[in-house]
Design a protein around this motif. Structure first.
Motif, mmCIF file in Angstrom:
data_model
loop_
_atom_site.group_PDB
_atom_site.id
_atom_site.type_symbol
_atom_site.label_atom_id
_atom_site.label_comp_id
_atom_site.label_asym_id
_atom_site.label_seq_id
_atom_site.Cartn_x
_atom_site.Cartn_y
_atom_site.Cartn_z
ATOM 1 N N LEU A 1 10.489 -2.586 5.212
ATOM 2 C CA LEU A 1 9.409 -3.151 5.275
ATOM 3 C C LEU A 1 8.645 -2.423 4.470
ATOM 4 O O LEU A 1 8.572 -1.693 3.931
ATOM 5 N N VAL A 2 8.490 -3.939 3.800
ATOM 6 C CA VAL A 2 7.078 -3.980 3.006
ATOM 7 C C VAL A 2 5.964 -4.071 3.885
ATOM 8 O O VAL A 2 5.512 -5.424 4.649
ATOM 9 N N ASN A 3 5.231 -3.333 4.415
ATOM 10 C CA ASN A 3 3.631 -3.052 4.990
ATOM 11 C C ASN A 3 2.588 -4.147 4.527
ATOM 12 O O ASN A 3 3.243 -4.403 3.485
ATOM 13 N N ILE A 4 2.085 -4.981 5.127
ATOM 14 C CA ILE A 4 1.241 -5.754 4.592
ATOM 15 C C ILE A 4 -0.582 -5.074 5.626
ATOM 16 O O ILE A 4 -0.174 -5.471 7.135
ATOM 17 N N VAL B 1 11.442 -6.862 5.636
ATOM 18 C CA VAL B 1 10.839 -7.853 6.681
ATOM 19 C C VAL B 1 9.229 -7.535 5.668
ATOM 20 O O VAL B 1 8.917 -5.842 5.374
ATOM 21 N N TYR B 2 8.307 -8.412 6.056
ATOM 22 C CA TYR B 2 6.650 -7.853 5.771
ATOM 23 C C TYR B 2 5.530 -8.020 6.796
ATOM 24 O O TYR B 2 5.829 -9.071 7.318
ATOM 25 N N GLY B 3 5.456 -7.146 6.774
ATOM 26 C CA GLY B 3 4.512 -7.118 8.099
ATOM 27 C C GLY B 3 4.512 -5.257 8.660
ATOM 28 O O GLY B 3 4.639 -4.740 8.495
ATOM 29 N N PRO B 4 3.038 -5.442 8.905
ATOM 30 C CA PRO B 4 2.717 -3.664 10.030
ATOM 31 C C PRO B 4 3.639 -3.563 11.202
ATOM 32 O O PRO B 4 3.949 -4.938 11.962
ATOM 33 N N PRO B 5 4.582 -2.383 11.008
ATOM 34 C CA PRO B 5 5.215 -2.809 12.862
ATOM 35 C C PRO B 5 4.314 -2.957 13.912
ATOM 36 O O PRO B 5 5.094 -2.629 15.245
ATOM 37 N N VAL C 1 2.342 -12.722 10.069
ATOM 38 C CA VAL C 1 3.295 -12.148 9.773
ATOM 39 C C VAL C 1 3.998 -11.980 11.251
ATOM 40 O O VAL C 1 3.835 -12.710 12.235
ATOM 41 N N PRO C 2 5.579 -11.691 10.609
ATOM 42 C CA PRO C 2 6.016 -11.348 8.939
ATOM 43 C C PRO C 2 6.363 -12.330 8.998
ATOM 44 O O PRO C 2 6.301 -13.386 8.829
ATOM 45 N N ALA C 3 6.932 -12.531 7.401
ATOM 46 C CA ALA C 3 8.338 -13.036 7.044
ATOM 47 C C ALA C 3 8.886 -12.400 6.870
ATOM 48 O O ALA C 3 8.815 -10.718 6.254
ATOM 49 N N PHE C 4 9.699 -12.388 6.496
ATOM 50 C CA PHE C 4 11.432 -12.184 5.707
ATOM 51 C C PHE C 4 12.152 -12.529 4.613
ATOM 52 O O PHE C 4 12.095 -13.838 4.447
ATOM 53 N N GLN C 5 13.013 -11.610 3.753
ATOM 54 C CA GLN C 5 13.892 -12.274 3.358
ATOM 55 C C GLN C 5 15.197 -11.588 2.979
ATOM 56 O O GLN C 5 15.185 -10.422 3.172
ATOM 57 N N ASP C 6 16.140 -12.674 2.646
ATOM 58 C CA ASP C 6 17.213 -12.040 2.050
ATOM 59 C C ASP C 6 17.738 -12.683 1.265
ATOM 60 O O ASP C 6 17.127 -12.967 0.205
ATOM 61 N N GLU C 7 19.405 -12.584 0.379
ATOM 62 C CA GLU C 7 19.251 -12.541 -0.549
ATOM 63 C C GLU C 7 19.698 -14.679 -0.549
ATOM 64 O O GLU C 7 19.746 -14.398 -1.772
ATOM 65 N N SER D 1 0.806 -1.167 -0.352
ATOM 66 C CA SER D 1 -0.282 -0.210 0.016
ATOM 67 C C SER D 1 0.445 0.737 -0.225
ATOM 68 O O SER D 1 0.411 2.058 -0.793
ATOM 69 N N ARG D 2 2.364 1.345 0.422
ATOM 70 C CA ARG D 2 2.645 2.093 0.404
ATOM 71 C C ARG D 2 4.076 1.678 -0.251
ATOM 72 O O ARG D 2 4.578 0.688 0.292
ATOM 73 N N SER D 3 5.128 2.487 -0.604
ATOM 74 C CA SER D 3 6.920 2.017 -1.581
ATOM 75 C C SER D 3 7.434 1.316 0.318
ATOM 76 O O SER D 3 6.994 2.428 0.950
ATOM 77 N N PRO D 4 8.379 1.162 -0.092
ATOM 78 C CA PRO D 4 8.228 0.568 1.285
ATOM 79 C C PRO D 4 10.087 1.505 1.554
ATOM 80 O O PRO D 4 10.172 2.047 0.836
ATOM 81 N N ILE D 5 10.372 1.892 2.874
ATOM 82 C CA ILE D 5 11.278 2.418 3.071
ATOM 83 C C ILE D 5 12.234 1.877 3.573
ATOM 84 O O ILE D 5 11.898 0.703 4.556
#
Lengths: 258, 221
Positions: free
Chosen positions: A67-70, A42-46, A91-97, A24-28
């Motif tokens: 942080l990508v909001n869900i 990280v995916y999820g609302p803080p 939530v959360p989910a997490f990704q790195d390379e 819903s908003r761009s990642p910061i």
């Protein structure tokens, strides 16, 4: 709307290429140091306790993240694309390379292992402490997960979230779980008489893991559970004043009743 | 080999989780019974080992520990070169592979354990303690567990075990609760899901688990 944190650069990052709908908003990204922009997301609302557990750990470790909001009110956590990275729809989910992960405590352990040389290096025990020191941290992290978390999570839902979701509070559940949590904190009181933090003399992942629910239980009107116990009060004061946790609290929108 | 001691009755799900891990790792141990019917788990001496008054507690020459999953992690790390060496991911698999095991061990702990523990109490222990069963609690927790097993069914359609192609601590952690649920006649929850049934058959027939089940019916020490 997330405020820009003083001392942090808020940087707009391009949307990652993922099998995932636009947030819903761009990642910061929050940058705390000189690490070049990595690919930790990280995916999820803080506001979610489990999400904030991971954020606290990343900040302690000085690891840059997106942080990508869900939007859970729009059931984004149950969308097919999100279920690919978190099959329980939580939530959360997490990704790195290297990997995609779920379960906040598993994510925290991975962050501590993977980024062992960054930021706080004693979250899983001090370097020279070996397996025994790590095991003591694990023991109290499990105590948090098995003993502290269930009653405190119920209180968090009842006191902090139900009112905002227009759901009635369950007085019996609040009473029951307050009693259970009191018994757990009695054990903590005795432990913290002999030890500055739960696992020993150094702040660890075991202490950190308590911050999210502890905050909401206190803000929801049950601060006395903590303040009436001398050692628990001392411990809470010390762990909640850590700069990393203060930053997480700033990231959480303040609900009207807090 | 040092002096590994586990405290607690073998029929306890949490105790048996540790026993299964020790057997997988080929680590000798002594089992000291704690008579919970007599309140031994709340005695001052026992509370020094386990301040919550629960079982198990664990000791070796270096550490005293509680919480079965923490004890299992320690056993895997401490005795890394003994017995089954891939309980935390294969040697050389690195943090990412260990993290996959951790993720499903946490799923067991946070999603599988609460409803399955409630069912174990209702179905296996309440009757033997002379306590009335609570049909509403059974129904509620069966429904919750079914949702969890639905996720497992999908996962196990793409992977032989939960964390990957090797049996790991994440699978082992499920053995005690699932055993009691199946033994109490609710095995249809597992049998009705093709991949879960396959997985359950494979993990529950491991020699280490069979030895633990034998210990359930051994006379108390």
């Amino acid at each position: 709307m997330l405020a820009t944190l003083s001392g942090y650069r808020a940087v707009s990052r391009p949307q990652r290429t993922l099998p995932f709908p636009s947030p819903s908003r761009s990642p910061i990204a929050w940058s705390t140091g000189t690490q070049e922009m990595g690919s930790v997301t990280v995916y999820g609302p803080p506001i979610s306790p489990a999400v904030s557990r991971v954020l606290a750990c990343l900040l302690e470790k000085d690891v840059v993240f997106n942080l990508v909001n869900i939007d859970m009110s729009k059931a984004q956590h149950k969308s097919p694309d999100f279920l690919k990275i978190q099959p329980f729809g939580q939530v959360p989910a997490f990704q790195d390379e290297h990997t995609t992960l779920f379960e906040s405590r598993a994510i925290c352990r991975y962050i501590c292992d993977k980024y062992a040389d960054r930021g706080n290096r004693s979250l899983l025990g001090r370097r020279g402490g070996g397996l025994v020191e790590r095991a003591h941290v694990e023991q109290w992290l499990e105590a948090e997960g098995q003993s502290f978390n269930p009653p405190s999570s119920t209180l968090v839902f009842q006191l902090a979230f139900a009112p905002h979701m227009g759901l009635p509070q369950d007085a019996a559940a609040i009473l029951l779980n307050e009693g259970k949590l009191a018994k757990v904190l009695d054990v903590y009181e005795r432990r913290l008489e002999e030890s500055r933090f739960l696992a020993g003399d150094v702040f660890s992942l075991a202490d950190l893991s308590h911050l999210p629910n502890g905050r909401y239980v206190r803000a929801g009107g049950k601060v006395e559970l903590f303040t009436s116990r001398k050692n628990v009060a001392r411990w809470w004061e010390e762990i909640s004043m850590r700069p990393s946790w203060q930053k997480v609290v700033e990231m959480q929108p303040a609900p009207p009743s807090f | 080999m040092g002096s590994v001691t586990v405290y607690g009755p073998p029929i306890s799900t949490a105790v048996s989780r540790v026993l299964a891990c020790l057997l997988e790792k080929d680590v000798d141990f002594k089992l000291v019974n704690v008579d919970m019917a007599k309140g031994q788990h709340k005695s001052p001496d026992y509370l020094k080992l386990q301040p919550f008054g629960q079982v198990p507690a664990f000791q070796d020459e270096h550490a005293t520990l509680f919480e079965s999953r923490a004890i299992c992690r320690y056993i895997c790390d401490k005795y890394a070169n003994r017995g089954n060496q891939s309980l935390f991911g294969r040697n050389g698999g690195g943090p990412a592979e260990r993290a996959q095991v951790e993720q499903w061990l946490e799923a067991e702990s946070q999603s599988f354990n609460p409803p399955s523990s409630a069912l174990v109490f209702q179905l296996a222990f309440a009757p033997r303690m002379g306590l009335a069963q609570d049909p509403a609690a059974i129904e509620l927790n069966q429904a919750k567990l079914a949702k969890v097993l639905d996720v497992y069914e999908r996962r196990l359609g793409e992977s032989r075990f939960l964390a990957g192609d090797e049996f790991a601590l994440a699978d082992l952690a499920h053995l005690p609760n699932a055993h009691y649920i199946c033994a109490a006649g609710k095995d249809d929850m597992f049998a009705s899901r093709k991949n879960v049934a396959r997985w359950w058959e494979e993990i529950s027939t491991r020699p280490s688990w069979k030895k633990v089940v034998d210990m359930f019916s051994a006379p108390p020490a």
